[in-house]
Design a protein around this motif. Structure first.
Motif, PDB file in Angstrom:
ATOM      1  N   VAL A  89      13.692 -19.792  -7.944  1.00  0.00           N
ATOM      2  CA  VAL A  89      13.727 -18.991  -6.721  1.00  0.00           C
ATOM      3  C   VAL A  89      12.342 -18.396  -6.509  1.00  0.00           C
ATOM      4  O   VAL A  89      11.824 -17.694  -7.379  1.00  0.00           O
ATOM      5  CB  VAL A  89      14.779 -17.871  -6.815  1.00  0.00           C
ATOM      6  N   ARG A  90      11.735 -18.692  -5.363  1.00  0.00           N
ATOM      7  CA  ARG A  90      10.382 -18.190  -5.096  1.00  0.00           C
ATOM      8  C   ARG A  90      10.296 -17.691  -3.655  1.00  0.00           C
ATOM      9  O   ARG A  90      10.841 -18.293  -2.737  1.00  0.00           O
ATOM     10  CB  ARG A  90       9.334 -19.272  -5.351  1.00  0.00           C
ATOM     11  N   THR A  91       9.603 -16.584  -3.483  1.00  0.00           N
ATOM     12  CA  THR A  91       9.434 -16.002  -2.156  1.00  0.00           C
ATOM     13  C   THR A  91       8.369 -16.775  -1.388  1.00  0.00           C
ATOM     14  O   THR A  91       7.276 -17.017  -1.905  1.00  0.00           O
ATOM     15  CB  THR A  91       9.042 -14.522  -2.263  1.00  0.00           C
ATOM     16  N   VAL A  92       8.692 -17.147  -0.145  1.00  0.00           N
ATOM     17  CA  VAL A  92       7.751 -17.937   0.654  1.00  0.00           C
ATOM     18  C   VAL A  92       7.166 -17.148   1.826  1.00  0.00           C
ATOM     19  O   VAL A  92       6.115 -17.507   2.348  1.00  0.00           O
ATOM     20  CB  VAL A  92       8.412 -19.234   1.161  1.00  0.00           C
ATOM     21  N   ARG A  93       7.813 -16.085   2.265  1.00  0.00           N
ATOM     22  CA  ARG A  93       7.238 -15.205   3.285  1.00  0.00           C
ATOM     23  C   ARG A  93       8.099 -13.954   3.410  1.00  0.00           C
ATOM     24  O   ARG A  93       9.239 -13.910   2.922  1.00  0.00           O
ATOM     25  CB  ARG A  93       7.116 -15.893   4.648  1.00  0.00           C
ATOM     26  N   SER A  94       7.549 -12.941   4.082  1.00  0.00           N
ATOM     27  CA  SER A  94       8.274 -11.699   4.341  1.00  0.00           C
ATOM     28  C   SER A  94       8.162 -11.334   5.813  1.00  0.00           C
ATOM     29  O   SER A  94       7.156 -11.630   6.470  1.00  0.00           O
ATOM     30  CB  SER A  94       7.724 -10.553   3.488  1.00  0.00           C
ATOM     31  N   MET A  95       9.214 -10.692   6.321  1.00  0.00           N
ATOM     32  CA  MET A  95       9.260 -10.187   7.692  1.00  0.00           C
ATOM     33  C   MET A  95       9.693  -8.730   7.626  1.00  0.00           C
ATOM     34  O   MET A  95      10.102  -8.252   6.580  1.00  0.00           O
ATOM     35  CB  MET A  95      10.232 -11.020   8.522  1.00  0.00           C
ATOM     36  N   LYS A  96       9.641  -8.019   8.753  1.00  0.00           N
ATOM     37  CA  LYS A  96       9.949  -6.589   8.694  1.00  0.00           C
ATOM     38  C   LYS A  96      10.585  -6.103   9.981  1.00  0.00           C
ATOM     39  O   LYS A  96      10.117  -6.404  11.078  1.00  0.00           O
ATOM     40  CB  LYS A  96       8.666  -5.780   8.434  1.00  0.00           C
ATOM     41  N   LEU A  97      11.687  -5.357   9.809  1.00  0.00           N
ATOM     42  CA  LEU A  97      12.256  -4.549  10.873  1.00  0.00           C
ATOM     43  C   LEU A  97      12.014  -3.088  10.528  1.00  0.00           C
ATOM     44  O   LEU A  97      11.743  -2.744   9.381  1.00  0.00           O
ATOM     45  CB  LEU A  97      13.749  -4.840  11.038  1.00  0.00           C
ATOM     46  N   GLY A  98      12.166  -2.204  11.521  1.00  0.00           N
ATOM     47  CA  GLY A  98      11.683  -0.843  11.352  1.00  0.00           C
ATOM     48  C   GLY A  98      12.541   0.066  10.508  1.00  0.00           C
ATOM     49  O   GLY A  98      12.028   0.993   9.869  1.00  0.00           O
ATOM     50  N   THR A  99      13.860  -0.165  10.486  1.00  0.00           N
ATOM     51  CA  THR A  99      14.758   0.758   9.795  1.00  0.00           C
ATOM     52  C   THR A  99      15.815  -0.022   9.020  1.00  0.00           C
ATOM     53  O   THR A  99      15.763  -1.252   8.946  1.00  0.00           O
ATOM     54  CB  THR A  99      15.444   1.707  10.796  1.00  0.00           C
ATOM     55  N   GLY A 111      14.594  -2.633   5.645  1.00  0.00           N
ATOM     56  CA  GLY A 111      14.323  -3.497   6.784  1.00  0.00           C
ATOM     57  C   GLY A 111      13.402  -4.667   6.508  1.00  0.00           C
ATOM     58  O   GLY A 111      13.216  -5.513   7.388  1.00  0.00           O
ATOM     59  N   ARG A 112      12.817  -4.734   5.305  1.00  0.00           N
ATOM     60  CA  ARG A 112      12.015  -5.917   4.981  1.00  0.00           C
ATOM     61  C   ARG A 112      12.938  -7.091   4.684  1.00  0.00           C
ATOM     62  O   ARG A 112      14.012  -6.915   4.103  1.00  0.00           O
ATOM     63  CB  ARG A 112      11.120  -5.654   3.771  1.00  0.00           C
ATOM     64  N   ILE A 113      12.515  -8.272   5.094  1.00  0.00           N
ATOM     65  CA  ILE A 113      13.304  -9.484   4.872  1.00  0.00           C
ATOM     66  C   ILE A 113      12.435 -10.468   4.105  1.00  0.00           C
ATOM     67  O   ILE A 113      11.390 -10.904   4.601  1.00  0.00           O
ATOM     68  CB  ILE A 113      13.746 -10.109   6.212  1.00  0.00           C
ATOM     69  N   ASP A 114      12.834 -10.805   2.893  1.00  0.00           N
ATOM     70  CA  ASP A 114      12.114 -11.789   2.089  1.00  0.00           C
ATOM     71  C   ASP A 114      12.818 -13.134   2.187  1.00  0.00           C
ATOM     72  O   ASP A 114      14.021 -13.235   1.900  1.00  0.00           O
ATOM     73  CB  ASP A 114      12.043 -11.353   0.626  1.00  0.00           C
ATOM     74  N   GLN A 115      12.078 -14.150   2.592  1.00  0.00           N
ATOM     75  CA  GLN A 115      12.621 -15.505   2.615  1.00  0.00           C
ATOM     76  C   GLN A 115      12.275 -16.183   1.302  1.00  0.00           C
ATOM     77  O   GLN A 115      11.118 -16.194   0.876  1.00  0.00           O
ATOM     78  CB  GLN A 115      12.048 -16.303   3.780  1.00  0.00           C
ATOM     79  N   VAL A 116      13.299 -16.734   0.646  1.00  0.00           N
ATOM     80  CA  VAL A 116      13.089 -17.382  -0.642  1.00  0.00           C
ATOM     81  C   VAL A 116      13.498 -18.846  -0.557  1.00  0.00           C
ATOM     82  O   VAL A 116      14.469 -19.200   0.120  1.00  0.00           O
ATOM     83  CB  VAL A 116      13.873 -16.682  -1.776  1.00  0.00           C
TER      84      VAL A 116
END
Length: 342
Positions: free
Chosen positions: A181-191, A164-169
């Motif tokens: 390619v570089r990660t700029v932030r992360s978001m999260k859903l529960g499952t 459920g984690r979402i990495d924005q690159v």
């Protein structure tokens, strides 16, 4: 007497179970074409993407992942034109970037370290040319979708991890140099989550949390990471798992968000921009077999030639017996007619 009294008392305390949700009606829409089956057996075909040939729409291309072997390129009759071997590619998306067509796929070859695989789509040779695979972050890469920022045409990807984690690159493509390619932030859903799509017009990211529902985020890397729930998996309009997502764009903000309602082999639509429920349908009822257990979908509105005059939808078919899995091609005009959409 005492036994009769106890029986009466216990009977009066019985709890009536809640009613079981029944999936809403879904008319059948026949597939117009289907792709050649993938070469590997069992659960293999996964996610499609579409490149529209503006000069000759009928010569547009479909690409589709085989998550056990690599990635295919098909024409609109479903004929396989080329195959590029690659280990465990899952979801794929593409964008036109500076005159090139760039395809990006989530790469699950290392389940502890997520990667993305980059390709250039050679639209003349009709094949994918690998550009390399690039690490993103810890976890197993599941979903993948792309966003082109309107202000500066910068390319971003959203890699949805299985947990459920979402990495924005940010995906930089300097001329004559390797991609960065570089990660700029992360978001999260529960499952567990997978399907995602971005509306480039409004910079809105949509993500399907499989057993929960559909969420939206602001795609801007400087925006808050708090999601907004759009709709829940309710067993009626959306049946778990909520899987692939696609958008049929209409005008400046209109169109439809489409989601694979995998649990009952259907596809649910939500009207943009207010995301009100607009109906659902199934693929089947024609000379080509229907779809079931669909993972990935893609839909692009517009002219794709005489068989797809208003748009093309492609859906993975999880049960193409007696052959291996494949992808079905559907006319967007037929979907709109079946659901009486304007």
């Amino acid at each position: 007497m005492r036994a009769a009294f106890l029986a009466l008392l216990l009977g009066g305390c019985a709890v009536t179970p809640p009613p079981v949700a029944t999936p809403a009606a879904a008319p059948m829409v026949a597939a117009v074409a289907e792709t050649d089956p993938v070469d590997t057996a069992a659960d293999a075909a996964d996610d499609p993407a579409i490149w529209r040939n503006r000069r000759n729409p009928a010569a547009s291309l479909v690409i589709g992942t085989d998550k056990k072997a690599g990635i295919h390129v098909y024409d609109l009759s479903g004929k396989r034109l080329s195959f590029t071997p690659a280990a465990r590619l899952n979801n794929v998306d593409l964008r036109d970037v500076g005159g090139r067509v760039i395809a990006v796929a989530s790469d699950r070859a290392d389940e502890a370290q997520a990667h993305v695989a980059l390709f250039t789509l050679d639209t003349v040779a009709r094949r994918l040319v690998p550009m390399g695979r690039f690490p993103v972050g810890a976890g197993e890469a599941y979903g993948m979708c792309l966003w082109t920022r309107k202000a500066d045409k910068a390319l971003f990807g959203f890699v949805v991890m299985k947990d459920g984690r979402i990495d924005q690159v940010a995906i930089d493509l300097p001329p004559g140099k390797p991609p960065v390619v570089r990660t700029v932030r992360s978001m999260k859903l529960g499952t567990q989550s997978e399907g995602c799509v971005v509306d480039d017009r409004t910079a809105t990211l949509y993500v399907a949390e499989e057993d929960v529902g559909l969420w939206r985020f602001d795609a801007d890397p400087a925006a808050p990471t708090t999601p907004t729930l759009i709709t829940k998996v309710d067993g009626t309009t959306l049946v778990a798992d909520a899987e692939g997502l696609a958008i049929a764009l209409e005008g400046r903000r209109g169109g439809y968000l489409i989601v694979s309602s995998q649990g009952d082999n259907a596809y649910s639509l939500y009207r943009l921009p207010d995301l009100s429920y607009a109906g659902r349908f199934r693929i089947g009822g024609g000379t080509i077999d229907g779809t079931s257990d669909t993972d990935g979908i893609e839909l692009i509105a517009g002219n794709f030639g005489p068989r797809f005059p208003h748009g093309l939808m492609v859906a993975q078919d999880g049960d193409n017996a007696p052959e291996t899995q494949n992808f079905k091609l559907v006319s967007w005009r037929d979907v709109k007619r079946a659901l009486r959409l304007r």
